[in-house]
Enzyme design. Structure first.
Site, short mmCIF file in Angstrom:
data_model
loop_
_atom_site.label_atom_id
_atom_site.label_comp_id
_atom_site.label_asym_id
_atom_site.label_seq_id
_atom_site.Cartn_x
_atom_site.Cartn_y
_atom_site.Cartn_z
N GLU A 50 7.34 23.06 1.00
CA GLU A 50 7.36 22.10 2.10
C GLU A 50 5.94 21.66 2.47
O GLU A 50 5.72 20.49 2.77
CB GLU A 50 8.06 22.71 3.31
CG GLU A 50 9.57 22.86 3.14
CD GLU A 50 10.28 21.54 2.91
OE1 GLU A 50 9.78 20.48 3.35
OE2 GLU A 50 11.35 21.55 2.27
N TYR A 133 8.71 19.57 11.77
CA TYR A 133 9.49 19.34 10.54
C TYR A 133 9.50 20.58 9.66
O TYR A 133 10.56 21.02 9.19
CB TYR A 133 8.95 18.14 9.75
CG TYR A 133 9.52 18.14 8.35
CD1 TYR A 133 10.81 17.70 8.12
CD2 TYR A 133 8.79 18.66 7.28
CE1 TYR A 133 11.38 17.76 6.86
CE2 TYR A 133 9.34 18.72 6.01
CZ TYR A 133 10.63 18.27 5.80
OH TYR A 133 11.19 18.35 4.55
N ASP A 151 13.01 14.15 7.50
CA ASP A 151 11.89 13.58 6.75
C ASP A 151 12.17 12.11 6.50
O ASP A 151 13.13 11.54 7.04
CB ASP A 151 11.65 14.35 5.45
CG ASP A 151 12.77 14.14 4.42
OD1 ASP A 151 13.81 13.51 4.75
OD2 ASP A 151 12.60 14.60 3.28
N CYS A 203 20.42 6.79 -1.79
CA CYS A 203 20.09 5.89 -0.67
C CYS A 203 18.58 5.60 -0.69
O CYS A 203 17.85 5.86 0.26
CB CYS A 203 20.51 6.52 0.65
SG CYS A 203 20.57 5.37 2.04
N CYS A 210 24.92 2.24 -3.58
CA CYS A 210 26.00 2.46 -2.61
C CYS A 210 27.33 2.84 -3.28
O CYS A 210 28.11 3.63 -2.72
CB CYS A 210 26.20 1.22 -1.75
SG CYS A 210 24.74 0.81 -0.73
N THR A 304 -5.84 8.21 3.97
CA THR A 304 -4.76 7.85 4.88
C THR A 304 -5.13 6.68 5.79
O THR A 304 -4.33 5.77 6.03
CB THR A 304 -4.37 9.06 5.76
OG1 THR A 304 -4.10 10.18 4.92
CG2 THR A 304 -3.15 8.74 6.60
#
Length: 358
Positions: A50, A133, A151, A203, A210, A304
């Site tokens: 993670e 998270y 997330d 998705c 779909c 970033t």
């Protein structure tokens, strides 16, 4: 308030049925079949994955995860690692504050929790580098607690499932409420991974499949024809561009002059080339007086919050040079460009390219 029955919503059961057949295979994951047979996830491996996956893709993380867990198979082994070894193994993965927090967290778990990750969500939140998270993900995936994991994949799935048009990041609270309403008491760890897998494989941001989705019937955005435009996002402010200079110095014997960057700030604790500040108009700061030669090309790298254009200058390292505070001389056989963060490695590769051209 979440309904406390195991499957208060048929959608949860449908998704888990899909996950049982289509779960992605990952080196840190316990398969649904193994979990059903009583195999429990290793909280250390869940935590490691993670942390690595924050702002990084699964494809990029796999090799790093395998190297880390082979070299340091337990949290206590990692706690005893040298900082520079961990930073070197992390090089290229980016967002280096994660690596510093990884060590801090491992040492707290080893020293204060006997090398065992706490199962309590609040206790996980108190560990260095673990935010809401990550705490929810560890609680859910490692300990099978019904915490809500949110997330980017889950946000996208929820926005489409409920046809929610408020833009991110303001929509996060509502999307988390939607996700919480579907999180079951039974198999919450598998469910959390199932929603993430659904977003990653079905998705998807563009051209969602779909027709293959286990939630195609209840999906409100599919019915309303709005899936492709969700989730909506507040437009980002354009990133500024900064400039800097990297100084590459090598001796006749092939030794390189490097520096250990300060613990705080970008690339904190990493090895890199001596250099100027990064700003609109950087102030030259060569590490020693010499005839520095501009390679005539720039390294370009995006962080970033800004783009960096880094000019590269080179010179011969004087024989017998005495390194200053923070500087290191690395011998030819000990220098490994892969131990450098990406932007620093790009500067080295530019030097290699120019040397090859003569």
């Amino acid at each position: 308030m979440r309904d406390q029955t195991p499957f208060s919503d048929a959608r949860s059961a449908d998704l888990l049925h899909w996950y049982d057949r289509h779960a992605r295979t990952m080196p840190w994951r316990i398969s649904p079949a193994d979990r059903k047979d009583g195999v429990k996830p290793d909280p250390y491996r869940v935590w490691m994955s993670e942390v690595m996956l924050q702002q990084t893709t699964v494809a990029a993380v796999k090799a790093y995860f395998l190297r880390f867990t082979e070299r340091w198979p337990t949290v206590s082994a990692l706690a005893g690692a040298r900082d520079e070894d961990v930073m070197a193994e992390w090089a290229g993965l980016g967002y280096y504050a994660r690596a510093r927090n990884l060590l801090k967290c491992a040492r707290v778990v080893h020293q204060e929790h006997g090398g065992v990750f706490p199962e309590n969500h609040d206790a996980l939140l108190a560990l260095p580098g673990i935010g809401p998270y990550t705490a929810a993900a560890i609680s859910s995936i490692a300990f099978d607690l019904p915490e809500t994991v949110l997330d980017g994949n889950v946000e996208r799935v929820m926005a489409r499932l409920f046809d929610h048009h408020a833009p991110l990041p303001a929509a996060k609270s509502a999307l988390k409420d939607y996700a919480a309403s579907l999180t079951p008491q039974e198999r919450p760890g598998d469910y959390a991974q199932a929603v993430m897998d659904l977003g990653a494989t079905i998705c998807t941001p563009k051209s969602p499949a779909c027709v293959l989705c286990p939630w195609r019937d209840p999906c409100q955005a599919r019915r309303n024809g709005t899936a492709a435009e969700l989730p909506k996002k507040t437009p980002k402010t354009p990133k500024p561009t900064r400039h800097g200079i990297a100084y590459l110095a090598r001796s006749a014997a092939g030794e390189w002059l490097l520096e250990r960057r300060p613990e705080k700030g970008l690339l904190g604790g990493m090895l890199g080339w001596p250099g100027s500040d990064w700003s609109d108009t950087p102030t030259p700061a060569p590490p020693f007086h010499a005839q520095w030669r501009d390679l005539g090309a720039e390294v370009r790298h995006t962080f970033t919050h800004f783009h960096l254009y880094l000019r590269v200058e080179v010179a011969d390292l004087p024989q017998g040079y005495n390194p200053q505070v923070g500087q290191l001389i690395i011998g030819k056989n000990d220098f490994k460009s892969n131990d450098l963060p990406t932007v620093m490695r790009k500067a080295y590769e530019l030097w290699v390219e120019k040397e090859a051209l003569g």
